[in-house]
Write a protein that holds these residues in place. Structure first.
Motif: not given
Length: 249
Positions: A144-146, A179-185, A213-227
């Motif tokens: 819910x927080x995410x 204290x929440x992992x961004x894997x909940x996103x 953001x985390x390395x995971x989120x950076x990759x997701x943003x780049x994969x989604x063609x976000x600058x």
């Protein structure tokens, strides 16, 4: 290794293969607000590490009275350097509908850097400690927080982009602080945020200071063609353009 020779290789913005340009610093602070040094000192430090562009993004809000002096200081500095200098302000999302705590005069600004340092939930603004307490008590779930965080972030950048060029500061950092992992996103939420960034032309800052953001989120943003852009979030001139976290992610 100097900034002029550094890059992070990966799939570039707009879906092309390329490098993240580490000669750009998209978010620095000065003594006008959260920083410690004058504009000229920050520019000199950026020159010394081989940067080519710098965005000043001091924290501002409804009570800010120094924007004209701040912008004038940056404009004067442009005459003394070959760096491309931009005037921006870091502003907070303060309501669930994305309402921003904007300074009274945006005419001085080239960009707004949108931050979510507390979670707007109903009539409340929950800081990281309050979020953690509610999650621990079972009042809120991490998911819910995410969801709320992503939705208010989307609303915030959509609102900011109506006024001036927008960029997203330390995205989702409030999760880690709580204290929440961004894997909940979920992938769907990442998709919502990525779509909003693309449609509004919002660039995402990768913050050296906040490790966000985390390395995971950076990759997701780049994969989604976000600058994505490098951002030291430096409060001291000596921190400008100094990359450690960015090289790891």
């Amino acid at each position: 290794m100097g900034a002029e020779r550094e890059s992070v290789i990966g799939s570039g913005a707009l879906g092309t293969v390329g490098a993240l340009d580490l000669t750009v610093d998209a978010h620095v602070h000065t003594g006008f607000a959260a920083g410690r040094d004058a504009v000229g000192v920050v520019v000199s430090a950026a020159d010394q590490v081989g940067l080519t562009a710098l965005t000043f993004a001091d924290q501002a809000g409804p009570d800010t009275t120094w924007l004209t002096a701040y912008a004038d200081a940056v404009r004067r500095a442009r005459h003394r350097t070959e760096l491309k200098l931009r005037v921006a302000a870091e502003v907070e999302v303060v309501r669930p509908d994305g309402w921003l705590a904007l300074p009274p005069d945006l005419a001085q600004l080239d960009a707004l850097s949108v931050a979510v340092s507390a979670l707007p939930l109903g009539d409340e603004l929950l800081d990281a400690r309050e979020i953690r307490a509610r999650v621990d008590a079972g009042v809120l779930s991490a998911e819910q927080v995410a969801e709320v965080l992503v939705r208010v972030t989307v609303s915030g950048i959509e609102r900011a982009s109506r006024y001036v060029t927008s960029q997203l500061a330390r995205p989702l950092a409030l999760l880690a602080q709580s204290g929440i992992e961004d894997t909940v996103v979920s992938p769907a939420l990442v998709g919502e945020l990525a779509t909003a960034c693309r449609s509004t032309g919002t660039v995402v800052e990768i913050s050296e200071a906040w490790r966000s953001p985390s390395a995971r989120m950076v990759q997701l943003f780049r994969d989604a063609a976000v600058t994505v852009v490098p951002a030291s979030d430096a409060r001291y001139a000596a921190e400008v353009g100094r990359w450690q976290y960015l090289r790891r992610v």
